[in-house]
Motif scaffolding. Structure first.
Motif, mmCIF file in Angstrom:
data_model
loop_
_atom_site.group_PDB
_atom_site.id
_atom_site.type_symbol
_atom_site.label_atom_id
_atom_site.label_comp_id
_atom_site.label_asym_id
_atom_site.label_seq_id
_atom_site.Cartn_x
_atom_site.Cartn_y
_atom_site.Cartn_z
ATOM 1 N N PRO A 6 0.811 -1.216 0.000
ATOM 2 C CA PRO A 6 0.000 0.000 0.000
ATOM 3 C C PRO A 6 0.845 1.267 0.000
ATOM 4 O O PRO A 6 1.942 1.294 0.553
ATOM 5 N N ARG A 7 0.308 2.288 -0.641
ATOM 6 C CA ARG A 7 1.039 3.540 -0.831
ATOM 7 C C ARG A 7 1.238 4.304 0.470
ATOM 8 O O ARG A 7 2.317 4.770 0.761
ATOM 9 N N GLU A 8 0.184 4.468 1.227
ATOM 10 C CA GLU A 8 0.271 5.283 2.447
ATOM 11 C C GLU A 8 0.078 4.414 3.682
ATOM 12 O O GLU A 8 -1.008 3.956 3.957
ATOM 13 N N VAL A 9 1.161 4.193 4.385
ATOM 14 C CA VAL A 9 1.156 3.376 5.595
ATOM 15 C C VAL A 9 1.468 4.296 6.767
ATOM 16 O O VAL A 9 2.322 5.179 6.674
ATOM 17 N N TRP A 10 0.779 4.089 7.875
ATOM 18 C CA TRP A 10 0.961 4.946 9.038
ATOM 19 C C TRP A 10 1.419 4.093 10.210
ATOM 20 O O TRP A 10 0.882 3.025 10.470
ATOM 21 N N THR A 11 2.426 4.549 10.926
ATOM 22 C CA THR A 11 2.894 3.902 12.139
ATOM 23 C C THR A 11 2.794 4.921 13.266
ATOM 24 O O THR A 11 3.507 5.927 13.252
ATOM 25 N N PRO A 12 1.892 4.697 14.226
ATOM 26 C CA PRO A 12 1.695 5.668 15.305
ATOM 27 C C PRO A 12 2.961 5.971 16.098
ATOM 28 O O PRO A 12 3.224 7.108 16.440
ATOM 29 N N ASP A 13 3.749 4.951 16.412
ATOM 30 C CA ASP A 13 5.011 5.138 17.108
ATOM 31 C C ASP A 13 5.902 3.939 16.828
ATOM 32 O O ASP A 13 5.481 2.977 16.190
ATOM 33 N N ALA A 14 7.129 3.988 17.317
ATOM 34 C CA ALA A 14 8.117 2.952 16.985
ATOM 35 C C ALA A 14 7.731 1.567 17.484
ATOM 36 O O ALA A 14 8.168 0.568 16.925
ATOM 37 N N VAL A 39 -2.884 0.760 7.645
ATOM 38 C CA VAL A 39 -3.261 1.475 6.437
ATOM 39 C C VAL A 39 -4.752 1.787 6.535
ATOM 40 O O VAL A 39 -5.512 1.041 7.137
ATOM 41 N N PHE A 40 -5.141 2.903 5.973
ATOM 42 C CA PHE A 40 -6.534 3.325 5.980
ATOM 43 C C PHE A 40 -7.121 3.206 4.586
ATOM 44 O O PHE A 40 -6.395 3.202 3.587
ATOM 45 N N SER A 41 -8.446 3.144 4.517
ATOM 46 C CA SER A 41 -9.131 3.135 3.227
ATOM 47 C C SER A 41 -8.904 4.458 2.528
ATOM 48 O O SER A 41 -8.636 5.469 3.156
ATOM 49 N N ALA A 42 -9.014 4.450 1.229
ATOM 50 C CA ALA A 42 -8.911 5.702 0.467
ATOM 51 C C ALA A 42 -10.199 5.876 -0.306
ATOM 52 O O ALA A 42 -10.579 4.991 -1.056
ATOM 53 N N ASP A 56 -13.096 4.791 10.148
ATOM 54 C CA ASP A 56 -12.026 3.885 9.727
ATOM 55 C C ASP A 56 -10.921 3.869 10.780
ATOM 56 O O ASP A 56 -10.273 4.876 11.027
ATOM 57 N N VAL A 57 -10.754 2.716 11.425
ATOM 58 C CA VAL A 57 -9.706 2.589 12.442
ATOM 59 C C VAL A 57 -8.417 2.025 11.851
ATOM 60 O O VAL A 57 -7.427 1.872 12.548
ATOM 61 N N GLY A 58 -8.437 1.726 10.578
ATOM 62 C CA GLY A 58 -7.250 1.224 9.903
ATOM 63 C C GLY A 58 -7.146 -0.290 9.975
ATOM 64 O O GLY A 58 -7.805 -0.939 10.781
ATOM 65 N N ARG A 59 -6.339 -0.821 9.106
ATOM 66 C CA ARG A 59 -6.084 -2.260 9.069
ATOM 67 C C ARG A 59 -4.600 -2.492 9.276
ATOM 68 O O ARG A 59 -3.774 -1.749 8.758
ATOM 69 N N PRO A 60 -4.248 -3.545 10.006
ATOM 70 C CA PRO A 60 -2.827 -3.823 10.216
ATOM 71 C C PRO A 60 -2.155 -4.285 8.925
ATOM 72 O O PRO A 60 -2.781 -4.898 8.073
ATOM 73 N N ILE A 61 -0.904 -3.976 8.825
ATOM 74 C CA ILE A 61 -0.089 -4.423 7.703
ATOM 75 C C ILE A 61 0.608 -5.715 8.109
ATOM 76 O O ILE A 61 1.264 -5.779 9.149
ATOM 77 N N SER A 62 0.451 -6.745 7.314
ATOM 78 C CA SER A 62 1.177 -7.995 7.514
ATOM 79 C C SER A 62 2.387 -7.966 6.596
ATOM 80 O O SER A 62 2.280 -7.595 5.433
#
Length: 124
Positions: A34-42, A48-51, A57-63
């Motif tokens: 996915p293009r835009e991945v978010w990591t809240p902290d280390a 990733v969120f829907s576009a 939308d609480v986001g989905r984890p990246i595997s």
């Protein structure tokens, strides 16, 4: 096959494989690399969120899908090189003809980020 050509061909095939997977899964809600991945902290997992992002939308984890692939490069005299995934064998001739073959097996490891479809998620 020299190292430069091996790296180039491996990356080309990897990128084309990811692009094909993205196209094949576009109607499922899965997101490959996915293009835009978010990591809240280390210490958190990437999400990733829907576009476009919806308010609920609480986001989905990246595997992180890991690949450890055996790659065989086979060069036949006068015929160039071929890259194959998996195991291969050297053939010595058909109908009594012999061919000179140089075969090298390497391992390629890589990771592809994937967001799997969420339950109840609708696409398109």
């Amino acid at each position: 096959m020299n190292l430069q050509t091996f790296v180039k061909e491996t990356l080309i095939q990897l990128a084309k494989g990811i692009r094909e997977a993205q196209g094949a899964l576009q109607d499922t809600g899965a997101m490959i690399a996915p293009r835009e991945v978010w990591t809240p902290d280390a210490s958190s997992h990437a999400i990733v969120f829907s576009a476009p992002r919806k308010s609920n939308d609480v986001g989905r984890p990246i595997s992180m899908v890991e690949f450890d692939v055996s790659v065989t490069v086979e060069e036949k005299k006068g015929k160039g090189a071929e890259i194959r995934v998996g195991s291969g064998s050297i053939g010595f001739g058909i109908f009594g003809r012999k061919s000179l073959t140089d075969q090298t097996t390497s391992r390629v490891k890589f990771t592809v980020p994937v967001a799997l479809p969420a339950e109840g998620e609708t696409t398109g």
